[in-house]
Structures are given as structure tokens and as C-alpha cells.
Design a protein around this motif. Structure first.
Motif, PDB file in Angstrom:
ATOM      1  N   UNK A 132       0.682  -1.239   0.010  1.00 27.32           N
ATOM      2  CA  UNK A 132       0.137   0.138  -0.016  1.00 27.32           C
ATOM      3  C   UNK A 132       0.823   1.247   0.041  1.00 27.32           C
ATOM      4  N   UNK A 133       2.129   1.142   0.404  1.00 25.42           N
ATOM      5  CA  UNK A 133       3.159   2.195   0.379  1.00 25.42           C
ATOM      6  C   UNK A 133       3.788   2.427  -1.008  1.00 25.42           C
ATOM      7  N   UNK A 134       4.383   1.480  -1.476  1.00 28.03           N
ATOM      8  CA  UNK A 134       5.209   1.485  -2.450  1.00 28.03           C
ATOM      9  C   UNK A 134       5.043   0.476  -3.519  1.00 28.03           C
ATOM     10  N   UNK A 135       3.816  -0.257  -3.432  1.00 23.95           N
ATOM     11  CA  UNK A 135       3.383  -1.324  -4.304  1.00 23.95           C
ATOM     12  C   UNK A 135       3.064  -1.027  -5.856  1.00 23.95           C
ATOM     13  N   UNK A 136       2.932   0.086  -5.970  1.00 19.54           N
ATOM     14  CA  UNK A 136       2.690   0.702  -7.344  1.00 19.54           C
ATOM     15  C   UNK A 136       3.886   1.019  -8.278  1.00 19.54           C
ATOM     16  N   UNK A 137       4.917   0.888  -7.621  1.00 16.99           N
ATOM     17  CA  UNK A 137       6.144   1.184  -8.148  1.00 16.99           C
ATOM     18  C   UNK A 137       6.915   0.008  -8.291  1.00 16.99           C
ATOM     19  N   UNK A 138       7.162  -0.497  -9.715  1.00 18.57           N
ATOM     20  CA  UNK A 138       7.773  -1.606 -10.159  1.00 18.57           C
ATOM     21  C   UNK A 138       8.846  -1.732 -10.911  1.00 18.57           C
ATOM     22  N   UNK A 139       9.594  -2.866 -11.183  1.00 20.28           N
ATOM     23  CA  UNK A 139      10.808  -2.633 -11.813  1.00 20.28           C
ATOM     24  C   UNK A 139      10.697  -4.110 -12.637  1.00 20.28           C
ATOM     25  N   UNK A 140      11.154  -4.023 -13.936  1.00 22.73           N
ATOM     26  CA  UNK A 140      10.755  -5.225 -15.001  1.00 22.73           C
ATOM     27  C   UNK A 140      11.895  -5.072 -16.029  1.00 22.73           C
ATOM     28  N   UNK A 141      12.371  -6.424 -16.340  1.00 22.87           N
ATOM     29  CA  UNK A 141      13.312  -6.518 -17.459  1.00 22.87           C
ATOM     30  C   UNK A 141      12.243  -6.800 -18.672  1.00 22.87           C
ATOM     31  N   UNK A 166      16.614  -5.125 -24.936  1.00 19.09           N
ATOM     32  CA  UNK A 166      16.374  -5.500 -23.608  1.00 19.09           C
ATOM     33  C   UNK A 166      16.444  -4.173 -22.785  1.00 19.09           C
ATOM     34  N   UNK A 167      15.625  -3.988 -21.855  1.00 16.89           N
ATOM     35  CA  UNK A 167      15.325  -2.626 -21.409  1.00 16.89           C
ATOM     36  C   UNK A 167      15.098  -3.133 -19.717  1.00 16.89           C
ATOM     37  N   UNK A 168      15.732  -2.273 -18.970  1.00 11.89           N
ATOM     38  CA  UNK A 168      15.228  -2.468 -17.600  1.00 11.89           C
ATOM     39  C   UNK A 168      14.472  -1.183 -17.216  1.00 11.89           C
ATOM     40  N   UNK A 169      13.237  -1.446 -16.961  1.00 12.57           N
ATOM     41  CA  UNK A 169      12.116  -0.570 -16.829  1.00 12.57           C
ATOM     42  C   UNK A 169      11.630  -0.340 -15.309  1.00 12.57           C
ATOM     43  N   UNK A 170      11.529   0.996 -14.966  1.00 11.99           N
ATOM     44  CA  UNK A 170      11.205   1.182 -13.821  1.00 11.99           C
ATOM     45  C   UNK A 170       9.761   2.232 -14.094  1.00 11.99           C
ATOM     46  N   UNK A 171       8.580   1.533 -13.469  1.00 14.13           N
ATOM     47  CA  UNK A 171       7.096   2.497 -13.666  1.00 14.13           C
ATOM     48  C   UNK A 171       6.308   2.286 -12.666  1.00 14.13           C
TER      49      UNK A 171
END
Length: 199
Positions: free
Chosen positions: A124-133, A174-179
Motif C-alpha cells: 500500500x506504500x510502494x506497491x505501485x512502483x515496479x521494476x521489470x526487464x 532489452x530494457x530495464x524499466x521502472x514504472x
């Protein structure tokens, strides 16, 4: 008696750390064993060194944190949040063994560690911020275009897309994505599918 009370508080604290915070959120059974082993091992060694007079306190703390750093450097399967739980388990073990003028200070510090982890490791604090390859099935080197492609693909606000590899032979990027996505929302499959390490 105070030493037994501190030991009991430490055992309660590590149990809350592992079974109250970590396992319900991340479900890695192997790390449950590791966290208890690190905690109890540090507790035993720190207590033995303290009672024998062979050295304790700040020097012992830095030495044990250095050992954990070596473990981290030699491990490729631990995420950063799992390393944070390792450090917390180690810190609880030290607090349970180090001599202090008041056991309540150590118990309060144990509680502080648990409260901080309970807050910051919360979806609930940072759950919407994610990282994915992500592997794209075309070559994209322009940053603005890359961000647009990723936002269309993910349906989310992309904060950064760092190029990891451009394959000119297979036409892939290949991309390291922060979203930032919506909590509980999974990425819908696209055609052609784009999975990490797979075209």
C-alpha cells in the motif's frame, strides 16, 4: 533474569520478522531457514564473545555486517528487499546479545526495526512502483520513442527505461524499466509476447 528477558524478546522479534512480515509477503521458504540461521548464529556468537571478553560491541557489529556483505556479493539470487531482511535479522541478533545498561533500550530498537520494515515493505506504500526487464522485438535506441513504446505496452507511467542490450542480429532490445502501475493490476499479454529473456 534481564538477559533471559532480552533473549526472549529477541526470539519473539525474529519470529515476527520472518513469519509476521517476510513470509506472508514474499513466500520464499528457503529464506525462512536462512533468516533464522543468521539471526540465531549471530546471537550465539555475539553472546559467546561478550561473555568471554574476546571482543564485542561496535567492532563485532562491523565484522558481522562485513560477513553479510560478502554473502551478498557472492549471491545472485537475492533481491534487495531480501538483503534488507538479512540485515534486519542480523541486527536483531546483535541487539539480543550485546550488553546494555537497560534491556528496554535494546527491545525498543528491535521494535523500531520491525515497525520500519512493516511500513516500508508494504504494497500500500510502494506497491505501485515496479521494476521489470522487458525484451522488445525491435531495435529502439531513441529514449523518447523507447519511453512511449514502454508506456503503450505497460499501460503505465514509465519513469525510466535503461537499455541493457541491443541485439542487431535478432532485432531486439532489452530494457530495464521502472514504472508505476495500479496495485493488483497485472500486465495484459500482448502480441507478440514480450517476456524477459524470451522473444
Amino acid at each position: 533474569m534481564s538477559e533471559l528477558a532480552l533473549l526472549g524478546a529477541e526470539l519473539v522479534a525474529v519470529t515476527v520478522l520472518v513469519f509476521g512480515l517476510y513470509f506472508p509477503r514474499h513466500r520464499r521458504r528457503d529464506l525462512v531457514v536462512a533468516y533464522f540461521a543468521v539471526n540465531i548464529g549471530v546471537l550465539a556468537v555475539a553472546d559467546a564473545l561478550r561473555t568471554s571478553g574476546a571482543g564485542a560491541g561496535l567492532g563485532l557489529g562491523f565484522a558481522l555486517f562485513g560477513v553479510l556483505s560478502i554473502i551478498r556479493l557472492r549471491s545472485t539470487e537475492l533481491d534487495q528487499h531480501e538483503v534488507a531482511y538479512f540485515f534486519s535479522a542480523l541486527a536483531l541478533g546483535l541487539l539480543g546479545a550485546l550488553e546494555t545498561s537497560s534491556i528496554w533500550r535494546n527491545i525498543a530498537l528491535m521494535g523500531l526495526i520491525l515497525v520500519v520494515l512493516a511500513i516500508v515493505d508494504n504494497r500500500w506504500v510502494l506497491g505501485r512502483y515496479r521494476q521489470q526487464i522487458i525484451v522488445l522485438d525491435s531495435i529502439v535506441t531513441n529514449e523518447d520513442e523507447l519511453i512511449r513504446r514502454l508506456e503503450d505496452l505497460l499501460g503505465a507511467k514509465v519513469y525510466s527505461g535503461r537499455l541493457l542490450r541491443v541485439d542487431l542480429i535478432n532485432d531486439s532490445t532489452v530494457v530495464d524499466v521502472r514504472y508505476a502501475g495500479r496495485p493488483g493490476k497485472l500486465i495484459a499479454p500482448v502480441s507478440p509476447p514480450t517476456y524477459a529473456g524470451q522473444r
